[in-house]
Design a protein around this motif. Sequence first.
Motif, short mmCIF file in Angstrom:
data_model
loop_
_atom_site.label_atom_id
_atom_site.label_comp_id
_atom_site.label_asym_id
_atom_site.label_seq_id
_atom_site.Cartn_x
_atom_site.Cartn_y
_atom_site.Cartn_z
N ASN A 194 5.48 -20.15 -2.53
CA ASN A 194 6.90 -19.82 -2.58
C ASN A 194 7.48 -19.90 -3.98
N THR B 68 20.66 -19.25 -2.79
CA THR B 68 20.09 -18.41 -3.84
C THR B 68 21.11 -18.22 -4.95
N THR C 98 20.76 -19.07 3.20
CA THR C 98 19.88 -18.59 2.13
C THR C 98 20.65 -17.87 1.04
N ASN D 113 9.07 -26.99 -3.69
CA ASN D 113 8.51 -25.70 -3.29
C ASN D 113 7.02 -25.80 -3.03
N PHE E 171 7.91 -17.89 -7.54
CA PHE E 171 7.83 -16.56 -8.12
C PHE E 171 8.43 -16.57 -9.53
N ASN F 275 11.20 -24.56 3.33
CA ASN F 275 10.41 -23.37 3.00
C ASN F 275 11.19 -22.35 2.17
N HIS F 276 12.11 -22.83 1.34
CA HIS F 276 12.85 -21.92 0.47
C HIS F 276 11.93 -21.39 -0.62
N LYS F 277 12.35 -20.32 -1.26
CA LYS F 277 11.59 -19.70 -2.34
C LYS F 277 12.30 -19.93 -3.67
#
Length: 94
Positions: free
Chosen positions: A68, A9, A5, A64, A70, A41-43
């Motif tokens: 998830n 990111t 992650t 996405n 933003f 299920n990454h954001k």
Amino acid sequence: MHLNTKLSTKLLRIIRFNAYDYQKQDFLHTLRDIRLLMPQNHKLLDVGCYEGDETLDYARILGNQPGNIFGVDCFEENIRQCLEKGINASSCDI
């Protein structure tokens, strides 16, 4: 193969930062390649999301789920428009 992650990111931040160096089509193609490396299920966080249209484009390409996605922006009108589009958005002025 999945990236951890923290690395994924960081990779997305770098790609987003350099987005304006590419034509939009090339950038979207790069996102499709990155999708193969992303964990499930990454954001997605879009800093400077404006009204959210490109945020939704990125989310669609990266796969996405609606919860998830933003966004952060410094203008309340942009936040309002993002919320209407289903983006979890909030105001932040650095």
